[in-house]
Design a protein around this motif. Structure first.
Motif, mmCIF file in Angstrom:
data_model
loop_
_atom_site.group_PDB
_atom_site.id
_atom_site.type_symbol
_atom_site.label_atom_id
_atom_site.label_comp_id
_atom_site.label_asym_id
_atom_site.label_seq_id
_atom_site.Cartn_x
_atom_site.Cartn_y
_atom_site.Cartn_z
ATOM 1 N N ASN A 67 -6.198 22.272 -4.375
ATOM 2 C CA ASN A 67 -7.046 21.853 -5.157
ATOM 3 C C ASN A 67 -7.088 20.587 -5.676
ATOM 4 O OD1 ASN A 67 -7.888 24.941 -4.991
ATOM 5 N ND2 ASN A 67 -6.443 25.446 -6.312
ATOM 6 N N LEU A 68 -6.567 19.555 -4.827
ATOM 7 C CA LEU A 68 -6.285 18.374 -5.406
ATOM 8 C C LEU A 68 -7.501 17.498 -5.581
ATOM 9 C CD1 LEU A 68 -4.238 16.373 -5.782
ATOM 10 C CD2 LEU A 68 -4.344 15.482 -3.649
ATOM 11 N N SER A 69 -7.804 17.029 -6.930
ATOM 12 C CA SER A 69 -8.999 16.077 -7.233
ATOM 13 C C SER A 69 -8.443 14.683 -7.817
ATOM 14 C CB SER A 69 -9.800 16.565 -7.979
ATOM 15 O OG SER A 69 -10.595 17.817 -7.409
ATOM 16 N N HIS A 70 -9.073 13.333 -7.451
ATOM 17 C CA HIS A 70 -8.734 12.340 -8.264
ATOM 18 C C HIS A 70 -9.856 11.636 -8.637
ATOM 19 C CE1 HIS A 70 -5.516 9.384 -9.059
ATOM 20 N NE2 HIS A 70 -6.701 8.428 -9.214
ATOM 21 N N ILE A 71 -9.785 11.134 -9.906
ATOM 22 C CA ILE A 71 -10.931 10.442 -10.584
ATOM 23 C C ILE A 71 -10.294 9.183 -10.827
ATOM 24 C CG2 ILE A 71 -12.705 10.394 -12.442
ATOM 25 C CD1 ILE A 71 -12.799 13.447 -12.363
ATOM 26 N N TYR A 72 -11.143 7.896 -10.386
ATOM 27 C CA TYR A 72 -10.411 6.644 -11.034
ATOM 28 C C TYR A 72 -11.361 6.240 -12.436
ATOM 29 C CZ TYR A 72 -8.231 5.819 -6.468
ATOM 30 O OH TYR A 72 -7.368 5.706 -5.421
ATOM 31 N N MET A 73 -10.514 5.896 -13.310
ATOM 32 C CA MET A 73 -11.132 5.374 -14.735
ATOM 33 C C MET A 73 -11.882 6.501 -15.263
ATOM 34 S SD MET A 73 -12.073 1.514 -13.437
ATOM 35 C CE MET A 73 -12.336 1.005 -15.423
ATOM 36 N N LEU A 85 -5.151 21.571 1.885
ATOM 37 C CA LEU A 85 -4.534 21.196 3.043
ATOM 38 C C LEU A 85 -2.915 21.650 3.103
ATOM 39 C CD1 LEU A 85 -6.114 19.869 5.708
ATOM 40 C CD2 LEU A 85 -4.923 17.695 4.712
ATOM 41 N N THR A 86 -2.657 22.343 4.185
ATOM 42 C CA THR A 86 -1.061 22.394 4.559
ATOM 43 C C THR A 86 -0.738 21.479 5.779
ATOM 44 O OG1 THR A 86 -1.344 24.602 3.574
ATOM 45 C CG2 THR A 86 0.674 23.828 5.058
ATOM 46 N N ILE A 87 0.288 20.781 5.595
ATOM 47 C CA ILE A 87 0.876 19.934 6.795
ATOM 48 C C ILE A 87 2.271 20.617 7.140
ATOM 49 C CG2 ILE A 87 1.647 17.583 7.569
ATOM 50 C CD1 ILE A 87 -0.515 16.563 5.317
ATOM 51 N N HIS A 88 2.365 21.197 8.408
ATOM 52 C CA HIS A 88 3.663 21.875 8.686
ATOM 53 C C HIS A 88 4.517 20.726 9.489
ATOM 54 C CE1 HIS A 88 1.686 25.711 8.263
ATOM 55 N NE2 HIS A 88 0.538 25.227 8.757
ATOM 56 N N SER A 89 5.851 20.928 9.266
ATOM 57 C CA SER A 89 6.870 20.164 9.784
ATOM 58 C C SER A 89 6.742 19.792 11.369
ATOM 59 C CB SER A 89 8.172 20.869 9.605
ATOM 60 O OG SER A 89 9.175 19.852 10.076
ATOM 61 N N GLN A 139 -2.085 8.352 -0.551
ATOM 62 C CA GLN A 139 -1.325 7.975 -1.686
ATOM 63 C C GLN A 139 -0.928 8.900 -2.670
ATOM 64 O OE1 GLN A 139 -2.471 4.008 -3.321
ATOM 65 N NE2 GLN A 139 -4.170 4.219 -1.801
ATOM 66 N N HIS A 140 -1.512 10.112 -2.410
ATOM 67 C CA HIS A 140 -0.714 11.295 -3.598
ATOM 68 C C HIS A 140 0.310 11.963 -2.591
ATOM 69 C CE1 HIS A 140 -4.705 10.858 -5.177
ATOM 70 N NE2 HIS A 140 -4.320 11.721 -6.304
ATOM 71 N N LEU A 141 0.551 11.858 -1.367
ATOM 72 C CA LEU A 141 1.534 12.420 -0.637
ATOM 73 C C LEU A 141 2.977 12.060 -0.869
ATOM 74 C CD1 LEU A 141 -0.251 13.163 2.848
ATOM 75 C CD2 LEU A 141 -0.447 14.292 0.750
ATOM 76 N N ASN A 142 3.038 10.788 -1.427
ATOM 77 C CA ASN A 142 4.390 10.481 -1.915
ATOM 78 C C ASN A 142 4.455 10.208 -3.317
ATOM 79 O OD1 ASN A 142 3.426 7.894 -1.502
ATOM 80 N ND2 ASN A 142 4.964 7.063 -0.546
ATOM 81 N N GLY A 143 3.670 10.544 -4.027
ATOM 82 C CA GLY A 143 3.395 10.380 -5.597
ATOM 83 C C GLY A 143 3.175 9.118 -6.049
ATOM 84 N N LEU A 144 2.512 8.188 -5.114
ATOM 85 C CA LEU A 144 1.912 6.962 -5.605
ATOM 86 C C LEU A 144 0.992 7.067 -6.579
ATOM 87 C CD1 LEU A 144 1.973 4.482 -2.570
ATOM 88 C CD2 LEU A 144 3.774 4.579 -4.453
ATOM 89 N N LEU A 145 0.109 8.144 -6.331
ATOM 90 C CA LEU A 145 -1.118 8.450 -7.388
ATOM 91 C C LEU A 145 -0.769 9.964 -7.521
ATOM 92 C CD1 LEU A 145 -3.942 7.219 -5.721
ATOM 93 C CD2 LEU A 145 -3.124 6.036 -7.547
ATOM 94 N N LYS A 146 -1.045 10.434 -8.853
ATOM 95 C CA LYS A 146 -1.079 11.606 -9.293
ATOM 96 C C LYS A 146 -2.378 12.100 -9.556
ATOM 97 C CE LYS A 146 0.959 14.646 -12.737
ATOM 98 N NZ LYS A 146 1.747 14.720 -13.990
ATOM 99 N N GLY A 147 -2.632 13.209 -9.021
ATOM 100 C CA GLY A 147 -4.136 13.823 -9.052
ATOM 101 C C GLY A 147 -4.687 14.369 -10.625
ATOM 102 N N THR A 148 -5.913 14.128 -10.624
ATOM 103 C CA THR A 148 -6.703 14.415 -11.948
ATOM 104 C C THR A 148 -6.466 16.026 -12.041
ATOM 105 O OG1 THR A 148 -8.038 12.679 -11.667
ATOM 106 C CG2 THR A 148 -8.554 13.986 -13.188
ATOM 107 N N GLU A 149 -6.393 16.520 -11.046
ATOM 108 C CA GLU A 149 -6.367 18.110 -11.117
ATOM 109 C C GLU A 149 -5.572 18.322 -9.577
ATOM 110 O OE1 GLU A 149 -10.088 19.992 -11.203
ATOM 111 O OE2 GLU A 149 -10.610 19.112 -13.118
ATOM 112 N N GLY A 150 -5.194 19.554 -9.552
ATOM 113 C CA GLY A 150 -4.428 20.241 -8.620
ATOM 114 C C GLY A 150 -3.062 19.830 -8.403
#
Length: 288
Positions: free
Chosen positions: A7-13, A28-32, A51-62
């Motif tokens: 349930n990932l969402s990201h809102i800029y500003m 989304l699920t990404i398997h090894s 950029q969310h996948l290694n924590g460079l960005l943090k989602g607004t939700e999810g």
């Protein structure tokens, strides 16, 4: 290492007149060990998502889960994550900054607090996997060609031994020979290591020739997720969102419509060559 996006969402500003929803309700699920292609037109949310996948960005939700654990649960986990999930940005040569190629590749392992012997071992392993020639190690990265710089940037990430490698348009701006060379290296890397690879690309040919699974984004959401055959068989839908299918697929579709006994679901040049060879052999045998 499995990666789960919930349930990932990201809102800029947010809360301003410039508020922009970049991605919304991504699941989304990404398997090894998977080799995934992430596609979508410019502005579809691909770069924001990765950029969310290694924590460079943090989602607004999810949330983002690694093996069931929220990556933002504690700062120590987030630091460890950035070693486990390697991200190579578009035009990665802009990330090169050390005086020598060796120093640039060694930068990440040094920050991990490794010994000099371990760093040296990792640099040599990384150049072997990425195709950087050993004679380049003492050169300035700024003296290299575009393709060589890409390889050095990829080697710098590989030296940290990530479990997931994310590449954002790794062939952008390269000539056809450079594109093929980089993509072959990435494909071989996946085969040798079993590493999870996420390839972001605008090129349908690059995606068709390399990945096993395709995730399609449009207007900040995931609109399709499936095998190469499942995704490219929906050519009308892809065209409707500003994408398409590989050129070779279009050719074989036309041949099929013209009455030739060829399959429509051909997505790579290699497959096309094999089909054409068989047709020519059949013609020769019929003439004899």
């Amino acid at each position: 290492m499995n990666l789960e996006i919930k349930n990932l969402s990201h809102i800029y500003m947010p809360g301003t007149a410039f508020s922009t929803v970049a991605i919304k309700n991504i699941n989304l699920t990404i398997h090894s060990g998977e080799f995934i292609g992430l596609i979508g037109h410019s502005g579809s949310g691909k770069s924001t998502l990765i950029q969310h996948l290694n924590g460079l960005l943090k989602g607004t939700e999810g949330e983002i889960l690694i093996d069931g654990k929220n990556i933002f649960a504690d700062k120590g986990m987030l630091k460890e994550l950035r070693f486990k999930v390697g991200l190579v940005f578009q035009y990665p040569e802009a990330q090169l900054f050390e005086e020598t190629v060796y120093a640039d590749i060694a930068f990440g392992p040094k920050n991990m607090g490794l010994s000099d012997d371990e760093i040296d071992k990792r640099v040599k392993e990384a150049i072997s996997l990425s195709g950087v020639k050993e004679e380049l190690l003492d050169k300035s990265p700024f003296d290299l060609s575009g393709g060589q710089k890409r390889r050095v940037a990829i080697a710098g990430v590989l030296a940290m031994k990530p479990e997931i490698l994310i590449l954002d348009e790794p062939t952008a701006g390269l000539d056809p020979k450079g594109r093929r060379s980089i993509l072959n290296s990435i494909k071989n890397l996946h085969k040798k290591t079993g590493m999870t690879v996420i390839l972001v690309s605008h090129s349908m040919e690059d995606i068709a020739n390399n990945v096993e699974r395709i995730v399609v984004m449009n207007q900040g959401t995931v609109v399709m997720d499936g095998t190469v055959d499942e995704i490219f068989s929906n050519s009308n839908y892809l065209s409707g969102i500003g994408l398409g299918i590989p050129a070779v697929t279009k050719v074989f579709s036309k041949l099929s419509e013209a009455g030739y006994a060829v399959p429509k679901n051909i997505y790579t040049v290699e497959s096309a060559v094999e089909i054409i060879k068989k047709l020519l052999e059949k013609e020769v045998n019929n003439d004899q």
